[in-house]
Design a protein around this motif. Structure first.
Motif, PDB file in Angstrom:
ATOM      1  N   VAL A  41      51.377 -24.736   4.707  1.00  0.00           N
ATOM      2  CA  VAL A  41      51.003 -23.361   5.027  1.00  0.00           C
ATOM      3  C   VAL A  41      49.488 -23.331   5.173  1.00  0.00           C
ATOM      4  N   SER A  42      49.006 -22.616   6.180  1.00  0.00           N
ATOM      5  CA  SER A  42      47.565 -22.478   6.397  1.00  0.00           C
ATOM      6  C   SER A  42      47.263 -21.016   6.691  1.00  0.00           C
ATOM      7  N   ALA A  43      46.303 -20.448   5.954  1.00  0.00           N
ATOM      8  CA  ALA A  43      45.946 -19.034   6.130  1.00  0.00           C
ATOM      9  C   ALA A  43      44.434 -18.899   6.180  1.00  0.00           C
ATOM     10  N   GLU A  44      43.964 -18.009   7.049  1.00  0.00           N
ATOM     11  CA  GLU A  44      42.523 -17.788   7.213  1.00  0.00           C
ATOM     12  C   GLU A  44      42.230 -16.297   7.222  1.00  0.00           C
ATOM     13  N   TRP A  45      41.304 -15.921   6.357  1.00  0.00           N
ATOM     14  CA  TRP A  45      40.838 -14.527   6.298  1.00  0.00           C
ATOM     15  C   TRP A  45      39.442 -14.448   6.884  1.00  0.00           C
ATOM     16  N   ASP A  46      39.270 -13.627   7.929  1.00  0.00           N
ATOM     17  CA  ASP A  46      37.969 -13.366   8.527  1.00  0.00           C
ATOM     18  C   ASP A  46      37.503 -11.933   8.285  1.00  0.00           C
ATOM     19  N   PHE A  47      38.346 -11.127   7.642  1.00  0.00           N
ATOM     20  CA  PHE A  47      37.975  -9.764   7.233  1.00  0.00           C
ATOM     21  C   PHE A  47      37.466  -8.948   8.421  1.00  0.00           C
ATOM     22  N   ASP A  49      38.365  -6.118   9.417  1.00  0.00           N
ATOM     23  CA  ASP A  49      38.231  -4.690   9.136  1.00  0.00           C
ATOM     24  C   ASP A  49      38.214  -4.504   7.631  1.00  0.00           C
ATOM     25  N   ASP A  50      38.246  -3.247   7.189  1.00  0.00           N
ATOM     26  CA  ASP A  50      38.101  -2.956   5.760  1.00  0.00           C
ATOM     27  C   ASP A  50      39.431  -2.741   5.059  1.00  0.00           C
ATOM     28  N   ASP A  51      40.503  -3.332   5.587  1.00  0.00           N
ATOM     29  CA  ASP A  51      41.807  -3.216   4.925  1.00  0.00           C
ATOM     30  C   ASP A  51      41.753  -3.841   3.536  1.00  0.00           C
ATOM     31  N   ASN A  52      42.367  -3.187   2.584  1.00  0.00           N
ATOM     32  CA  ASN A  52      42.492  -3.720   1.225  1.00  0.00           C
ATOM     33  C   ASN A  52      43.821  -3.223   0.652  1.00  0.00           C
ATOM     34  N   PRO A  53      44.800  -4.111   0.415  1.00  0.00           N
ATOM     35  CA  PRO A  53      44.743  -5.570   0.615  1.00  0.00           C
ATOM     36  C   PRO A  53      44.675  -5.952   2.091  1.00  0.00           C
ATOM     37  N   ALA A  54      44.188  -7.152   2.354  1.00  0.00           N
ATOM     38  CA  ALA A  54      43.963  -7.626   3.714  1.00  0.00           C
ATOM     39  C   ALA A  54      44.900  -8.772   4.035  1.00  0.00           C
ATOM     40  N   ASP A  55      45.602  -8.666   5.161  1.00  0.00           N
ATOM     41  CA  ASP A  55      46.390  -9.791   5.657  1.00  0.00           C
ATOM     42  C   ASP A  55      45.470 -10.813   6.307  1.00  0.00           C
ATOM     43  N   PRO A  56      45.852 -12.085   6.298  1.00  0.00           N
ATOM     44  CA  PRO A  56      45.026 -13.093   6.984  1.00  0.00           C
ATOM     45  C   PRO A  56      45.066 -12.892   8.498  1.00  0.00           C
ATOM     46  N   GLU A  57      43.954 -13.183   9.151  1.00  0.00           N
ATOM     47  CA  GLU A  57      43.923 -13.112  10.613  1.00  0.00           C
ATOM     48  C   GLU A  57      44.698 -14.272  11.242  1.00  0.00           C
ATOM     49  N   ARG A  58      44.807 -15.369  10.535  1.00  0.00           N
ATOM     50  CA  ARG A  58      45.593 -16.508  11.018  1.00  0.00           C
ATOM     51  C   ARG A  58      46.488 -16.968   9.892  1.00  0.00           C
ATOM     52  N   TRP A  59      47.757 -17.142  10.196  1.00  0.00           N
ATOM     53  CA  TRP A  59      48.716 -17.635   9.210  1.00  0.00           C
ATOM     54  C   TRP A  59      49.724 -18.510   9.929  1.00  0.00           C
ATOM     55  N   LEU A  70      60.968 -20.865   3.345  1.00  0.00           N
ATOM     56  CA  LEU A  70      59.704 -20.237   2.999  1.00  0.00           C
ATOM     57  C   LEU A  70      59.967 -19.096   2.022  1.00  0.00           C
ATOM     58  N   HIS A  71      59.229 -19.104   0.903  1.00  0.00           N
ATOM     59  CA  HIS A  71      59.303 -17.990  -0.035  1.00  0.00           C
ATOM     60  C   HIS A  71      58.800 -16.734   0.664  1.00  0.00           C
ATOM     61  N   ASP A  72      59.106 -15.577   0.102  1.00  0.00           N
ATOM     62  CA  ASP A  72      58.790 -14.263   0.659  1.00  0.00           C
ATOM     63  C   ASP A  72      57.682 -14.308   1.720  1.00  0.00           C
ATOM     64  N   PRO A  73      58.039 -14.227   3.019  1.00  0.00           N
ATOM     65  CA  PRO A  73      57.029 -14.376   4.077  1.00  0.00           C
ATOM     66  C   PRO A  73      56.027 -13.238   4.125  1.00  0.00           C
ATOM     67  N   ASN A  74      56.272 -12.158   3.390  1.00  0.00           N
ATOM     68  CA  ASN A  74      55.315 -11.055   3.352  1.00  0.00           C
ATOM     69  C   ASN A  74      54.231 -11.244   2.285  1.00  0.00           C
ATOM     70  N   LEU A  75      54.357 -12.306   1.502  1.00  0.00           N
ATOM     71  CA  LEU A  75      53.428 -12.510   0.390  1.00  0.00           C
ATOM     72  C   LEU A  75      52.248 -13.370   0.859  1.00  0.00           C
ATOM     73  N   HIS A  76      51.346 -12.750   1.574  1.00  0.00           N
ATOM     74  CA  HIS A  76      50.103 -13.411   1.964  1.00  0.00           C
ATOM     75  C   HIS A  76      49.079 -12.298   2.194  1.00  0.00           C
ATOM     76  N   ARG A  77      48.116 -12.194   1.288  1.00  0.00           N
ATOM     77  CA  ARG A  77      47.176 -11.080   1.337  1.00  0.00           C
ATOM     78  C   ARG A  77      45.963 -11.412   0.469  1.00  0.00           C
ATOM     79  N   ALA A  78      44.881 -10.692   0.734  1.00  0.00           N
ATOM     80  CA  ALA A  78      43.690 -10.735  -0.110  1.00  0.00           C
ATOM     81  C   ALA A  78      43.511  -9.362  -0.733  1.00  0.00           C
ATOM     82  N   ARG A  79      43.181  -9.349  -2.011  1.00  0.00           N
ATOM     83  CA  ARG A  79      42.985  -8.086  -2.728  1.00  0.00           C
ATOM     84  C   ARG A  79      41.553  -8.029  -3.257  1.00  0.00           C
ATOM     85  N   ILE A  80      40.851  -6.967  -2.879  1.00  0.00           N
ATOM     86  CA  ILE A  80      39.459  -6.811  -3.262  1.00  0.00           C
ATOM     87  C   ILE A  80      39.397  -5.936  -4.508  1.00  0.00           C
TER      88      ILE A  80
END
Length: 223
Positions: A41-47, A49-59, A70-80
Motif C-alpha cells: 500500500v502506498s499513500a501520499e498526502w499533499d494537503f 486543501d484544509d480538510d480535516n481529516p484529510a484523505d491522501p491525494e494518492r493512494w 484489503l482491510h477497510d478500504p475507507n481507513l486512510h486519512r490524516a487527522r490534524i
C-alpha cells in the motif's frame, strides 16, 4: 483514489517528479524498492486543501494471487490535532501545508489500511517533507482485531534539511491497519507525508530485513 490496482496499473500511476517550494523538493525522493510489489500500500498526502481529516491525494495498492484482502478500504486519512492551533497555508505550486502556529508541540496522525494476511510480518517507510524544526515520528502502531502492536524503528534512515525518511518493522505480526503519529514542533509546517507498507510472508522475514539494516549501520560506524 479507490478501487483495486494491478501491478502494471500501479506502475503506470507512479509519480516521477515533484514541485519545489522554499528550496525543498516535494516528493517521495526515496521510494522503497518494494513499492508496487505484492501486498503493498502506498499513500501520499499533499494537503491540497484544509480538510480535516484529510484523505491522501494518492493512494495505490497491489494485492497478490493468494487470496489476501484489503482491510477497510475507507481507513486512510490524516487527522490534524487541535485544528484551531494549526493553520492551513497554500503552496506555490497548488499544494498546501499545515503549520503549527501554537507555542507547543502538536501532532498529526495518519491512518493507513493494509492487507489481511496471516503469517506475515510488516515493513513501512515514512517520508516527511517539512519547513522549520524537524518533526519526530512519535510512534507507529497497528492492530490485528483488538490487539495492538508496536512497530520498531530500524537504525538506517536518511535526512537532510526539510526532509527525512525512516523505516519501521513489525517483525512478528502483520497489522491490518496502522497509525503513524508525527510530533510537529511550534511554527513547523508539514508539506508532504508519504507512507508505504508491505506485508512480508513467512515467519521472520521482516526480522531478516531489519537485520540487514543493523549490519549496514555497524559497517558505517566502523568506516
Amino acid at each position: 483514489m479507490t478501487g483495486r490496482h494491478t501491478l502494471a496499473g500501479a506502475l503506470a500511476l507512479a509519480w516521477v517528479a515533484g514541485p519545489v517550494i522554499a528550496g525543498i523538493v516535494l516528493h517521495d525522493t526515496h521510494k522503497p524498492p518494494w513499492r508496487y510489489g505484492p501486498r503493498t500500500v502506498s499513500a501520499e498526502w499533499d494537503f491540497l486543501d484544509d480538510d480535516n481529516p484529510a484523505d491522501p491525494e494518492r493512494w495505490e495498492w497491489v494485492g497478490d494471487n493468494e487470496g489476501s484482502s484489503l482491510h477497510d478500504p475507507n481507513l486512510h486519512r490524516a487527522r490534524i490535532q487541535l485544528h484551531d492551533d494549526f493553520d492551513w497555508e497554500p503552496g506555490q505550486f497548488g499544494q498546501g501545508m499545515w503549520r503549527n502556529k501554537s507555542g507547543s508541540e502538536l501532532t498529526i496522525s495518519f491512518d493507513i489500511t493494509n492487507w489481511v494476511y496471516d503469517g506475515a510480518s510488516k515493513r513501512l517507510r515514512i517520508q516527511v517533507t517539512y519547513e522549520g524544526a524537524r518533526p519526530q515520528t512519535f510512534r507507529v502502531y497497528g492492530w490485528v482485531g483488538n490487539d495492538q502492536h508496536w512497530g520498531q524503528k530500524d537504525p538506517a534512515q536518511h535526512e537532510r534539511d526539510g526532509y527525512y525518511f525512516e523505516d519501521w518493522t513489525f517483525p512478528d505480526v502483520n497489522p491490518h491497519y496502522e497509525e503513524i503519529i508525527l510530533i510537529v514542533p511550534p511554527q513547523t509546517a508539514i508539506n508532504q507525508v508519504v507512507i508505504d507498507t508491505q506485508c512480508v510472508p513467512g515467519p521472520g522475514a521482516a526480522v531478516a530485513w531489519g537485520a540487514g539494516f543493523l549490519l549496514l549501520a555497524a559497517r558505517r560506524r566502523r568506516a
